[in-house]
Write a protein that holds these residues in place. Structure first.
Motif, PDB file in Angstrom:
ATOM      1  N   GLY A 168       0.818  -1.208   0.000  1.00  0.00           N
ATOM      2  CA  GLY A 168       0.000   0.000   0.000  1.00  0.00           C
ATOM      3  C   GLY A 168       0.849   1.254   0.000  1.00  0.00           C
ATOM      4  N   SER A 169       1.925   1.259   0.802  1.00  0.00           N
ATOM      5  CA  SER A 169       2.834   2.406   0.834  1.00  0.00           C
ATOM      6  C   SER A 169       3.532   2.589  -0.511  1.00  0.00           C
ATOM      7  N   SER A 176       1.156   4.094  -2.976  1.00  0.00           N
ATOM      8  CA  SER A 176       0.924   5.484  -2.592  1.00  0.00           C
ATOM      9  C   SER A 176       2.093   6.374  -2.978  1.00  0.00           C
ATOM     10  N   ASN A 177       3.329   5.876  -2.788  1.00  0.00           N
ATOM     11  CA  ASN A 177       4.514   6.687  -3.066  1.00  0.00           C
ATOM     12  C   ASN A 177       4.788   6.846  -4.556  1.00  0.00           C
ATOM     13  N   CYS A 211      -1.950   7.891  -3.911  1.00  0.00           N
ATOM     14  CA  CYS A 211      -2.692   7.446  -2.735  1.00  0.00           C
ATOM     15  C   CYS A 211      -4.161   7.213  -3.089  1.00  0.00           C
ATOM     16  N   GLY A 240      -4.529   3.875  -4.947  1.00  0.00           N
ATOM     17  CA  GLY A 240      -4.338   2.749  -4.033  1.00  0.00           C
ATOM     18  C   GLY A 240      -5.553   2.479  -3.169  1.00  0.00           C
ATOM     19  N   SER A 261      -2.537   1.997   5.550  1.00  0.00           N
ATOM     20  CA  SER A 261      -1.321   2.771   5.823  1.00  0.00           C
ATOM     21  C   SER A 261      -1.200   4.035   4.964  1.00  0.00           C
ATOM     22  N   PRO A 262      -1.595   4.043   3.680  1.00  0.00           N
ATOM     23  CA  PRO A 262      -1.530   5.309   2.929  1.00  0.00           C
ATOM     24  C   PRO A 262      -2.432   6.394   3.506  1.00  0.00           C
ATOM     25  N   SER A 292       5.382   7.402   5.394  1.00  0.00           N
ATOM     26  CA  SER A 292       4.571   6.432   4.650  1.00  0.00           C
ATOM     27  C   SER A 292       5.267   5.077   4.575  1.00  0.00           C
ATOM     28  N   SER A 293       6.551   5.088   4.210  1.00  0.00           N
ATOM     29  CA  SER A 293       7.305   3.833   4.129  1.00  0.00           C
ATOM     30  C   SER A 293       7.450   3.192   5.504  1.00  0.00           C
TER      31      SER A 293
END
Length: 484
Positions: free
Chosen positions: A69-70, A73-74, A78, A81, A122-123, A376-377
């Motif tokens: 997910g991260s 998003s990165n 986001c 995702g 998580s995002p 985020s990571s």
């Protein structure tokens, strides 16, 4: 335009609202799966351990795939995702309503729904951290209170849906409800901060490179000819920069403690309802206990977030997190002696409050350790670390129930695991404080400072094994000393 810092308001409150809805549709729905536990056990005729794997796989898949997910998003968006995650989670719940055995539920409700939740959770949480700084703990408290509010509302609703439409109809309706994650994704407007845009040469200039090389590095950028000649090396460097916090001693200790904390907290949400039923509590009262836990979870989210944003506690948020985890562990230790509804109600109040408290502070403490640009990571890794404990702990607790004939051993193991998690971080912080005090006492010796030297982008010390912050402090002292 790139902002110099988080706006601490504005559209940030819509991000909070979106994250609030994400936590309702992910964590609250996951908690309410425990209400299906007795229904699944009776329908498929299986024991505690095998039935518990359903909840375990949902939680495990959610946390195991959090780095995915991260990553989306990165590198993509986001918004994309979270919308994709909403579609996958809804599909998993709808397919689960047609299951004919536990193995089907393992795949549809466990793997597919868990994967969808992972792409959303998580995002969404990391986006709140990008929009807030001064009021970060309060923003997280409001955003993550969705887990408690959702549990409070959904627990009795799910029980009613099961009675009216059976467990199949209830899962089908939940599948439609979870589609709201697509709406949440649409709210996640990206934001560009200056600290997110440091290039590899800039990072080296600020941290490690000697003064004689800085003039050359100032002329470099991510699109310079130097980078164009070695695109593969640059890509590897930038990818590693997203996860170089893994080598930070502070993050390592946080990661180990997360493993024990996650092991201790998961089984209670699976076995609170079955335990209450085993001591003579009615089905509606047992569902009401989950509702109480959920609504007090909200109070813990918001009040603890607000309190730890105050000036008197802001510097001590780390220890506030440790205190909340330890209190939840103590609650688990006392649970086996609470064998009536009037006694289980205070337990739900206490456990729910401190559960909301430490859940709010997980991203705050993580941001304090690694910084906002890597949040985020880092959150992807933190939630990834929840995966194995979430997968193992409910079946282990079920096996203990099947073997011993009571819930005592299961709850005691959960309590001691959470207390150990808190104690481990406490000892690590005290050891780091002693080490820093010792280093400060040694910085008055010029000979020691000369032992710090650089080689490329790596700082070495021949006197001690130092963490990154200590190296930076000593390097600054070295420069000031050499300029005298």
């Amino acid at each position: 335009a790139r902002r110099s810092g988080p706006p601490d308001g504005g559209w940030g409150w819509m991000i909070v609202a979106g994250c609030f809805l994400v936590t309702i549709c992910t964590r609250a729905v996951t908690r309410c799966i425990s209400i299906f536990f007795v229904e699944f056990q009776a329908y498929f005729g299986q024991d505690y351990a095998r039935t518990a794997w359903i909840h375990s796989i949902v939680d495990c898949a959610t946390m195991l795939c959090a780095p995915l997910g991260s990553l989306i998003s990165n590198h993509v968006s986001c918004q994309v995702g979270i919308m994709l995650g909403g579609l996958l989670a809804s599909t998993g719940l709808i397919l689960s309503s047609f299951s004919t055995n536990l193995e089907h539920l393992y795949l549809s409700l466990g793997v597919l729904t868990g994967l969808g939740f992972a792409l959303c959770y998580s995002p969404a949480i990391a986006m709140v951290g990008k929009y807030f700084n001064k009021r970060k703990a309060l923003a997280y408290g409001i955003a993550m209170s969705g887990s408690g509010i959702g549990t409070f509302i959904l627990a009795p609703v799910v029980q009613l849906l099961i009675e009216q439409f059976s467990w199949r109809g209830a899962l089908l309706i939940l599948g439609g409800f979870v589609l709201n994650l697509c709406v949440c994704g649409a709210l996640m407007r990206p934001i560009s901060l200056k600290e997110d845009c440091k290039t590899a040469p800039e990072f080296r200039e600020q941290n490690y490179v000697p003064e004689t090389e800085k003039q050359d590095l100032k002329q470099m950028s991510i699109c310079s000819p130097f980078i164009k000649l070695w695109p593969h090396e640059c890509l590897c460097y930038c990818s590693w920069k997203e996860y170089d916090f893994l080598l930070m001693p502070g993050f390592m200790m946080l990661a180990v403690s997360i493993l024990f904390m996650a092991y201790g907290c998961s089984p209670l949400f699976v076995y609170l309802v079955p335990y209450a039923l085993s001591v003579g509590v009615s089905h509606h009262q047992a569902a009401f206990l989950m509702s109480i836990l959920g609504v007090i979870d909200i109070i813990g989210n918001i009040t603890f977030g607000w309190l730890t944003d105050r000036r008197c506690l802001k510097k001590h948020r780390y220890f506030c997190y440790l205190f909340a985890v330890a209190m939840d562990g103590l609650c688990c230790l006392f649970l086996p002696v609470l064998q009536s509804f009037p006694l289980l109600v205070p337990f739900s109040f206490t456990f729910g409050y401190f559960d909301g408290a430490y859940v709010t502070l997980i991203p705050v403490v993580t941001a304090d350790v690694v910084g906002t640009s890597l949040l985020s990571s880092a959150l992807g890794v933190v939630y990834f670390l929840h995966a194995i404990p979430y997968l193992v702990s409910p079946p282990v607790a079920g096996w203990l129930v099947d073997t011993t004939g009571s819930y005592t051993a299961s709850f005691l193991l959960c309590g001691f695991s959470m207390i150990f998690s808190s104690a481990l971080l406490c000892f690590a912080r005290l050891a780091k404080k002693i080490k820093r005090t010792h280093l400060q006492s040694l910085t008055g010796n010029p000979a020691l400072k000369q032992h710090i030297w650089t080689n490329g982008a790596i700082a070495y010390s021949v006197t001690a094994e130092l963490d990154q912050r200590d190296v930076e402090v000593l390097a600054v002292d070295t420069n000031s000393y050499s300029n005298r």
